[in-house]
Design an enzyme around this catalytic site. Structure first.
Site, PDB file in Angstrom:
ATOM      1  N   ARG A 270       0.504  -1.126   0.512  1.00  0.00           N
ATOM      2  CA  ARG A 270      -0.162  -0.066  -0.089  1.00  0.00           C
ATOM      3  C   ARG A 270       0.960   1.681   0.070  1.00  0.00           C
ATOM      4  O   ARG A 270       1.573   1.280   0.600  1.00  0.00           O
ATOM      5  CB  ARG A 270      -1.234   0.050   1.178  1.00  0.00           C
TER       6      ARG A 270
ATOM      7  N   HIS B 236      -2.753  10.487   0.398  1.00  0.00           N
ATOM      8  CA  HIS B 236      -2.800  10.832   2.246  1.00  0.00           C
ATOM      9  C   HIS B 236      -1.294  12.207   2.118  1.00  0.00           C
ATOM     10  O   HIS B 236      -0.777  12.199   2.288  1.00  0.00           O
ATOM     11  CB  HIS B 236      -1.627   9.857   1.760  1.00  0.00           C
TER      12      HIS B 236
ATOM     13  N   GLU C  26      -7.263   8.547   6.109  1.00  0.00           N
ATOM     14  CA  GLU C  26      -7.269   9.274   7.621  1.00  0.00           C
ATOM     15  C   GLU C  26      -7.862  10.891   7.549  1.00  0.00           C
ATOM     16  O   GLU C  26      -6.864  11.271   8.579  1.00  0.00           O
ATOM     17  CB  GLU C  26      -5.779   9.269   8.617  1.00  0.00           C
TER      18      GLU C  26
ATOM     19  N   ASN D 280      -6.782   1.781   9.783  1.00  0.00           N
ATOM     20  CA  ASN D 280      -6.004   2.553  10.417  1.00  0.00           C
ATOM     21  C   ASN D 280      -6.090   1.814  11.988  1.00  0.00           C
ATOM     22  O   ASN D 280      -6.341   2.831  12.454  1.00  0.00           O
ATOM     23  CB  ASN D 280      -5.366   3.333  10.121  1.00  0.00           C
TER      24      ASN D 280
ATOM     25  N   TYR E  35      -4.019   1.616  16.167  1.00  0.00           N
ATOM     26  CA  TYR E  35      -2.751   2.245  16.818  1.00  0.00           C
ATOM     27  C   TYR E  35      -2.406   1.484  18.302  1.00  0.00           C
ATOM     28  O   TYR E  35      -2.048   1.276  18.996  1.00  0.00           O
ATOM     29  CB  TYR E  35      -2.028   3.143  16.567  1.00  0.00           C
TER      30      TYR E  35
ATOM     31  N   GLU F 286      -3.187   0.398   8.914  1.00  0.00           N
ATOM     32  CA  GLU F 286      -2.028   0.384   8.643  1.00  0.00           C
ATOM     33  C   GLU F 286      -2.207  -0.105  10.357  1.00  0.00           C
ATOM     34  O   GLU F 286      -3.339  -0.315  11.103  1.00  0.00           O
ATOM     35  CB  GLU F 286      -1.727   2.092   8.621  1.00  0.00           C
TER      36      GLU F 286
END
Ligand SMILES: N#[N+]C[C@@H]1[C@@H](O)[C@H](O)[C@@H](O)[C@@H]2O[C@H]12
Length: 448
Positions: free
Chosen positions: A78, A122, A167, A292, A294, A352
């Site tokens: 990606r 992005h 995002e 994504n 985290y 991600e």
């Protein structure tokens, strides 16, 4: 009997990057500047005044990086496309050399049996469009649709999975509300407008794709699950606001055609009413969502916090990363099951997931030991498998990131890569986590 972590047939293993964070050569071969080129060259905006002029020199070294991907057995990669490399003014004139770079990148990936997954935006908006108001100008949706069409016509078919935005929450919260990211605005009246035009742009891109594309298109969002710090009504309400603001502000419009009701509580007079036609444009069907993940957020009411009136509560019992994020793999399972239950089990790719832990600036005798990252990957990949066991429709996983890279306004201070980059020599060294991940890919999860 311990659980088997073998993943379903067809589950895709990859790694992710983004143009401004790795490419370097931001103005080469006719490329136009992006807002990140400008932001990074504005004194005081970037830690250590770092910038993306060289980064990982991926623009020149992409074949070497693809060889590393191949050596790790990656099945997909990606990456993002720099809009202003292809359209230097953001619209109108196409820079063929910019398009040619992405064609070379895609063709080399395919020659190595690595499936390209492209993100159209992005964060690196063309500076020329920012001069016209950027995400605050309603015309930006059409500009993004035009750019999308250029890319679809040139590369659809070789690229079979497209993401419109990466995002959007970070773009507006960081770039328009708190000012920590490009274009560095701090204005609660601008943030909702930028947010809405980002989603309209997503809609125009999907519309363009349905006219000419033959494969899949989706959107990538960051999801950070929110857990109330206590049973108090105040903390529960703070949790609800935080979830609406970060996790539902984009997926609710895309899937339901309406914003969370808490948005007006959060932004008050700064929250506009938008026409139904916009919501219809935004909520066209998509083929997948990228998540994504985290970390999580344990949330308490905080009257002093603007504009959410909510703040995180640190969890000292858990490890924290170099970016101050709690390591909480259960949050990934919770996120994936939440998406399944709320949005009807759409196809999801973890686009991600990764962590910045301290890594040395140079490899030691050709090795970079990163046990904390190995542990992070193991725990989170197991969490993904638990979500699949719970019936979640997960198509694949992309570790963030393939390479150590420019962590936006944090510069090169944070290393997320499974491959170490010596920024002085551009030497790449697969870390222990890369070798670990390669073993997981080769065994399709059995070695987890
Ligand atoms: N911070 N951090 C790491 C990572 C960032 O480097 C990516 O560009 C974003 O998509 C997302 O924020 C996550």
């Amino acid at each position: 009997m311990s659980k088997s972590y073998v993943f379903p047939e067809g589950f895709v293993w990859g790694a992710a990057t983004a143009a401004y964070q790795i490419e370097g050569s931001p103005l080469a071969d006719g490329a136009g500047p992006s807002i990140w080129q400008r932001f990074a060259h504005t004194p005081g905006r970037m830690l250590n005044d770092d910038n993306g002029d060289i980064a990982c020199d991926h623009y020149n070294r992409f074949r070497d990086d693809i060889a590393i991907m191949k050596s790790l057995g990656l099945q997909s990669y990606r990456f993002s496309i720099s809009w202003s490399r292809v359209l230097p003014e953001g619209k109108g004139r196409v820079n063929q050399k910019g398009l040619d770079f992405y064609e070379r990148l895609v063709d080399t990936l395919l020659e190595n049996d690595i499936a390209p997954v492209a993100t159209l935006f992005h964060w690196d908006l063309p500076a020329a469009l920012d001069d016209r108001g950027g995400w605050l100008n309603p015309d930006v949706a059409d500009w993004f649709g035009e750019y999308s069409e250029v890319m679809f016509k040139r590369l659809d078919g070789r690229i079979k999975r497209w993401a419109t935005l990466n995002e959007p929450w970070v773009v507006t919260d960081g770039g328009y509300l708190h000012g920590a990211l490009a274009p560095g605005h701090r204005n609660r009246f601008e943030a909702p407008i930028a947010s809405h035009h980002l989603l309209r742009a997503h809609g125009k891109s999907v519309q363009a794709y349905r006219a000419i594309g033959q494969h899949d298109i989706g959107i990538v969002v960051n999801i950070e699950p929110k857990y109330a710090a206590s049973d108090s009504a105040e903390d529960q309400a703070a949790r609800d606001r935080a979830e609406a603001y970060m996790n539902r502000q984009y997926l609710d419009p895309v899937f339901f055609g309406k914003y969370p009701e808490q948005m007006r509580d959060i932004f008050g007079e700064a929250w506009p009413e938008w026409p139904q036609a916009d919501m219809d444009l935004i909520s066209q069907p998509i083929d997948f969502i990228g998540v994504n993940y985290y970390t999580r957020n344990v949330t308490r009411h905080d009257e002093s916090s603007w504009p959410l009136k909510a703040s995180p509560v640190r969890q000292p019992q858990h490890t924290y990363t170099e970016t101050g994020w709690e390591v909480y793999p259960q949050g990934l399972t919770d996120t994936l099951t939440w998406v399944k239950q709320r949005y009807g089990n759409p196809q999801v790719f973890i686009t991600e997931n990764g962590a910045a832990f301290f890594d040395p600036p140079k490899a030691e005798r050709g090795r970079v030991r990163d046990p904390l990252r190995v542990s992070y990957l193991r725990q989170h990949l197991r969490a993904v498998h638990d979500a699949i066991d719970a019936g979640c429709n997960i198509g694949g996983y992309f570790v963030w990131s393939l390479l150590d890279n420019l962590e936006w306004s944090l510069g090169y201070s944070k290393r997320f890569g499974i491959v170490h980059v010596d920024y002085q020599t551009q030497t790449r060294t697969p870390k222990d986590s890369a070798r670990y991940y390669a073993g997981i890919v080769a065994s399709h999860g059995a070695r987890l």
